[in-house]
Design a protein around this motif. Structure first.
Motif, PDB file in Angstrom:
ATOM      1  N   LYS A 248       0.834  -1.210   0.000  1.00  0.00           N
ATOM      2  CA  LYS A 248       0.000   0.000   0.000  1.00  0.00           C
ATOM      3  C   LYS A 248       0.865   1.256   0.000  1.00  0.00           C
ATOM      4  N   ALA A 249       1.940   1.222   0.775  1.00  0.00           N
ATOM      5  CA  ALA A 249       2.831   2.390   0.838  1.00  0.00           C
ATOM      6  C   ALA A 249       3.486   2.645  -0.513  1.00  0.00           C
ATOM      7  N   GLU A 250       3.896   1.557  -1.188  1.00  0.00           N
ATOM      8  CA  GLU A 250       4.515   1.708  -2.499  1.00  0.00           C
ATOM      9  C   GLU A 250       3.512   2.220  -3.528  1.00  0.00           C
ATOM     10  N   ALA A 251       2.258   1.753  -3.442  1.00  0.00           N
ATOM     11  CA  ALA A 251       1.215   2.235  -4.350  1.00  0.00           C
ATOM     12  C   ALA A 251       0.983   3.729  -4.154  1.00  0.00           C
ATOM     13  N   ALA A 252       0.949   4.152  -2.897  1.00  0.00           N
ATOM     14  CA  ALA A 252       0.758   5.575  -2.596  1.00  0.00           C
ATOM     15  C   ALA A 252       1.935   6.398  -3.111  1.00  0.00           C
ATOM     16  N   LYS A 253       3.131   5.838  -2.990  1.00  0.00           N
ATOM     17  CA  LYS A 253       4.335   6.533  -3.462  1.00  0.00           C
ATOM     18  C   LYS A 253       4.282   6.745  -4.959  1.00  0.00           C
ATOM     19  N   GLN A 254       3.728   5.744  -5.675  1.00  0.00           N
ATOM     20  CA  GLN A 254       3.624   5.831  -7.128  1.00  0.00           C
ATOM     21  C   GLN A 254       2.322   6.491  -7.580  1.00  0.00           C
ATOM     22  N   ASP A 255       1.530   6.959  -6.612  1.00  0.00           N
ATOM     23  CA  ASP A 255       0.248   7.619  -6.895  1.00  0.00           C
ATOM     24  C   ASP A 255      -0.701   6.696  -7.661  1.00  0.00           C
ATOM     25  N   ILE A 256      -0.730   5.426  -7.259  1.00  0.00           N
ATOM     26  CA  ILE A 256      -1.640   4.446  -7.833  1.00  0.00           C
ATOM     27  C   ILE A 256      -2.750   4.168  -6.826  1.00  0.00           C
ATOM     28  N   ILE A 257      -3.989   4.426  -7.229  1.00  0.00           N
ATOM     29  CA  ILE A 257      -5.126   4.218  -6.340  1.00  0.00           C
ATOM     30  C   ILE A 257      -5.645   2.798  -6.532  1.00  0.00           C
ATOM     31  N   ILE A 258      -5.710   2.040  -5.432  1.00  0.00           N
ATOM     32  CA  ILE A 258      -6.153   0.649  -5.511  1.00  0.00           C
ATOM     33  C   ILE A 258      -7.343   0.412  -4.594  1.00  0.00           C
ATOM     34  N   ASP A 259      -8.450  -0.032  -5.170  1.00  0.00           N
ATOM     35  CA  ASP A 259      -9.602  -0.504  -4.415  1.00  0.00           C
ATOM     36  C   ASP A 259      -9.458  -2.023  -4.358  1.00  0.00           C
ATOM     37  N   PHE A 260      -9.004  -2.533  -3.206  1.00  0.00           N
ATOM     38  CA  PHE A 260      -8.671  -3.952  -3.117  1.00  0.00           C
ATOM     39  C   PHE A 260      -9.892  -4.852  -3.318  1.00  0.00           C
ATOM     40  N   LYS A 261     -11.063  -4.378  -2.918  1.00  0.00           N
ATOM     41  CA  LYS A 261     -12.267  -5.185  -3.119  1.00  0.00           C
ATOM     42  C   LYS A 261     -12.487  -5.419  -4.617  1.00  0.00           C
ATOM     43  N   LYS A 262     -12.399  -4.346  -5.415  1.00  0.00           N
ATOM     44  CA  LYS A 262     -12.570  -4.483  -6.863  1.00  0.00           C
ATOM     45  C   LYS A 262     -11.421  -5.266  -7.485  1.00  0.00           C
ATOM     46  N   MET A 263     -10.219  -5.115  -6.906  1.00  0.00           N
ATOM     47  CA  MET A 263      -9.061  -5.814  -7.445  1.00  0.00           C
ATOM     48  C   MET A 263      -9.213  -7.323  -7.279  1.00  0.00           C
ATOM     49  N   PHE A 264      -9.691  -7.754  -6.114  1.00  0.00           N
ATOM     50  CA  PHE A 264      -9.891  -9.181  -5.877  1.00  0.00           C
ATOM     51  C   PHE A 264     -11.027  -9.736  -6.733  1.00  0.00           C
ATOM     52  N   GLN A 265     -11.971  -8.863  -7.090  1.00  0.00           N
ATOM     53  CA  GLN A 265     -13.117  -9.299  -7.885  1.00  0.00           C
ATOM     54  C   GLN A 265     -12.859  -9.222  -9.389  1.00  0.00           C
ATOM     55  N   ALA A 266     -11.740  -8.642  -9.788  1.00  0.00           N
ATOM     56  CA  ALA A 266     -11.442  -8.449 -11.211  1.00  0.00           C
ATOM     57  C   ALA A 266     -11.408  -9.781 -11.946  1.00  0.00           C
ATOM     58  N   ASP A 267     -12.127  -9.827 -13.075  1.00  0.00           N
ATOM     59  CA  ASP A 267     -12.184 -11.037 -13.890  1.00  0.00           C
ATOM     60  C   ASP A 267     -11.085 -10.957 -14.947  1.00  0.00           C
ATOM     61  N   MET A 268      -9.933 -11.538 -14.640  1.00  0.00           N
ATOM     62  CA  MET A 268      -8.791 -11.457 -15.546  1.00  0.00           C
ATOM     63  C   MET A 268      -9.040 -12.236 -16.830  1.00  0.00           C
ATOM     64  N   ASN A 269      -9.836 -13.304 -16.738  1.00  0.00           N
ATOM     65  CA  ASN A 269     -10.154 -14.065 -17.942  1.00  0.00           C
ATOM     66  C   ASN A 269     -10.966 -13.227 -18.922  1.00  0.00           C
ATOM     67  N   GLN A 270     -11.905 -12.439 -18.388  1.00  0.00           N
ATOM     68  CA  GLN A 270     -12.705 -11.583 -19.261  1.00  0.00           C
ATOM     69  C   GLN A 270     -11.841 -10.510 -19.900  1.00  0.00           C
ATOM     70  N   LEU A 271     -10.866  -9.982 -19.145  1.00  0.00           N
ATOM     71  CA  LEU A 271      -9.965  -8.982 -19.714  1.00  0.00           C
ATOM     72  C   LEU A 271      -9.139  -9.585 -20.846  1.00  0.00           C
ATOM     73  N   GLU A 272      -8.705 -10.819 -20.663  1.00  0.00           N
ATOM     74  CA  GLU A 272      -7.961 -11.493 -21.733  1.00  0.00           C
ATOM     75  C   GLU A 272      -8.847 -11.705 -22.956  1.00  0.00           C
ATOM     76  N   ASP A 273     -10.108 -12.078 -22.713  1.00  0.00           N
ATOM     77  CA  ASP A 273     -11.050 -12.245 -23.823  1.00  0.00           C
ATOM     78  C   ASP A 273     -11.253 -10.927 -24.567  1.00  0.00           C
ATOM     79  N   LEU A 274     -11.375  -9.852 -23.798  1.00  0.00           N
ATOM     80  CA  LEU A 274     -11.602  -8.533 -24.381  1.00  0.00           C
ATOM     81  C   LEU A 274     -10.416  -8.111 -25.241  1.00  0.00           C
ATOM     82  N   ASN A 275      -9.215  -8.318 -24.716  1.00  0.00           N
ATOM     83  CA  ASN A 275      -8.014  -7.988 -25.491  1.00  0.00           C
ATOM     84  C   ASN A 275      -7.946  -8.817 -26.772  1.00  0.00           C
ATOM     85  N   GLU A 276      -8.308 -10.087 -26.661  1.00  0.00           N
ATOM     86  CA  GLU A 276      -8.271 -10.987 -27.816  1.00  0.00           C
ATOM     87  C   GLU A 276      -9.274 -10.551 -28.884  1.00  0.00           C
TER      88      GLU A 276
END
Length: 420
Positions: A248-276
């Protein structure tokens, strides 16, 4: 300039705000006297898009609006609109192109009859095919081969795989450009059909990097969920908690905002499908010479409001002046995963106010300056959203102490697109 010629429509599309229970958008059609009030702005206009919530072909004055604008606008400017095509007869196509229309975009969200009819209740693929045939014929009759025909494809998880085939189908019908946009879910039940990720690419890459580090240390990121609120942690749990605090400290240092609830729920397979699918769609577009405009697969960290940056202005059918699609009407949506009550932002009404005076007013100038400063929060990335600032009625300020109601807008994050 975006001009809403009507809010009436002859379809009942499931992804449309008009189908939302309790939708308060009044039905109406812009009369000639309201449109004529825009004439002083036409001299320096680069583009006129005759679109809004409704179907433009339902306005009987549409051709006259196009003629008036064409007589006043610069020669290099263009006039266009988007239509569902149901009312596009041979005669109507000729009258529109003779009047001076330069770009006509037809909505088509699938080329299979079953999927199309499920998404656009009341319409068929045959209707769109007939409309495009009529428009191609009219281009020849009017000797205006330069008129550009296009399609808009509203992308959802349900019709994602049909995009490449629809582009091929469109090319066979004389289409030369395509606009692909994600669907804006106006009802909670449709949020599961959204194809875009509610995390930024930077956040996803950052999370993936730390997931790999966690794996090398012998634990999974999901191991953190059951122990994060424990007061008394054993040594292994404390090491895990310390790892997360460091991340979290490193994310803040890089000014990256992370909502961990949404991150854990992210459907990486769907993102791969979308890219494809997007890669395949790009190949199809290149093969047929179609100019294609694809949205982001996930939120863009670097925001850009095309409406304000490119000098856009929006006129509703009742003459009210607003700055963008996001703030054009009062409505509810779930684009950020929670019920968001969007309030129309109005700077005047052309039925009583001079359009150039509205554009140059101190209030409107201040708004545009604030928007391109981008000093407002990214509410969709925030784990505290929706907060009291966002939910306040009326909206007064956000957590940055800014009165610009743009924190939850996804147009500037590359998710939604339109004819412009």
């Amino acid at each position: 300039m975006f001009v809403e010629t009507t809010t009436k429509c002859n379809l009942a599309c499931q992804m449309c705000v008009k189908q939302t229970p309790g939708c308060g958008i009044a039905e109406g059609t812009m009369p000639p006297e309201t449109f004529n009030a825009l004439v002083p702005a036409f001299t320096n206009l680069e583009a006129l898009i005759l679109n809004g919530i409704g179907e433009p072909l339902l306005n009987p004055y549409l051709e006259n609006f196009i003629r008036i604008a064409r007589s006043q606008m610069p020669a290099e400017s263009w006039i266009g609109f988007q239509t569902n095509g149901l009312l596009m007869t041979d005669l109507r196509a000729v009258s529109l192109i003779e009047a001076g229309a330069d770009r006509i975009c037809v909505s088509v969200d699938a080329n299979s009859p079953e999927m199309f009819e499920a998404l656009r209740e009341g319409g068929t693929v045959a209707d769109v095919s007939s409309a495009l045939t009529a428009l191609n014929h009219a281009k020849n009759v009017c000797k205006r081969p330069e008129v550009a025909l296009g399609i808009e494809y509203v992308l959802m998880s349900s019709n994602l795989r049909e995009l490449p085939a629809t582009l091929s189908w469109a090319a066979e019908h004389g289409v030369t450009f395509a606009i692909v946009t994600h669907a804006l879910p106006y009802q909670e039940q449709y949020t599961c059909n959204s194809a875009y990720s509610q995390c930024t690419r930077e956040a996803l890459d950052f999370f993936k990097k730390y997931s790999e580090i966690a794996s090398s240390l012998g634990f999974s990121m999901t191991d953190y969920l059951p122990v994060r609120w424990k007061f008394a942690k054993n040594d292994a749990e404390q090491r895990l908690a310390d790892f997360f605090e460091g991340m979290k400290a490193e994310a803040a240092k890089q000014d990256i905002i992370i909502d961990f609830k949404k991150m854990f729920q992210a459907d990486m397979n769907q993102l791969e499908d979308l890219n494809e699918v997007f890669e395949e769609a790009g190949d199809v577009a290149k093969r047929y010479g179609i100019s294609i405009k694809l949205p982001k697969v996930c939120l863009s960290e670097q925001r850009r409001c095309d409406f304000v940056e490119d000098g856009g202005i929006f006129i509703a059918q009742d003459g009210t002046v607003s700055p963008c699609y996001f703030l054009w009407h009062n409505y509810n949506c779930f684009s950020s995963g929670w019920n968001q009550k969007v309030k129309q932002l109005v700077f005047g009404n052309i039925n009583r106010d001079d359009i150039l005076s509205v554009w140059n007013s101190s209030e409107y100038l201040k708004f545009r300056k604030q928007v391109i400063g981008y000093d407002f929060p990214k509410c969709i990335c925030c784990s505290l959203a929706p907060c009291d600032y966002v939910l306040a009625e009326p909206f007064e300020q956000d957590c940055h102490i800014s009165d610009v109601p743009c924190g939850a807008c996804l147009w500037c994050m590359g998710i939604f697109q339109c004819l412009q």
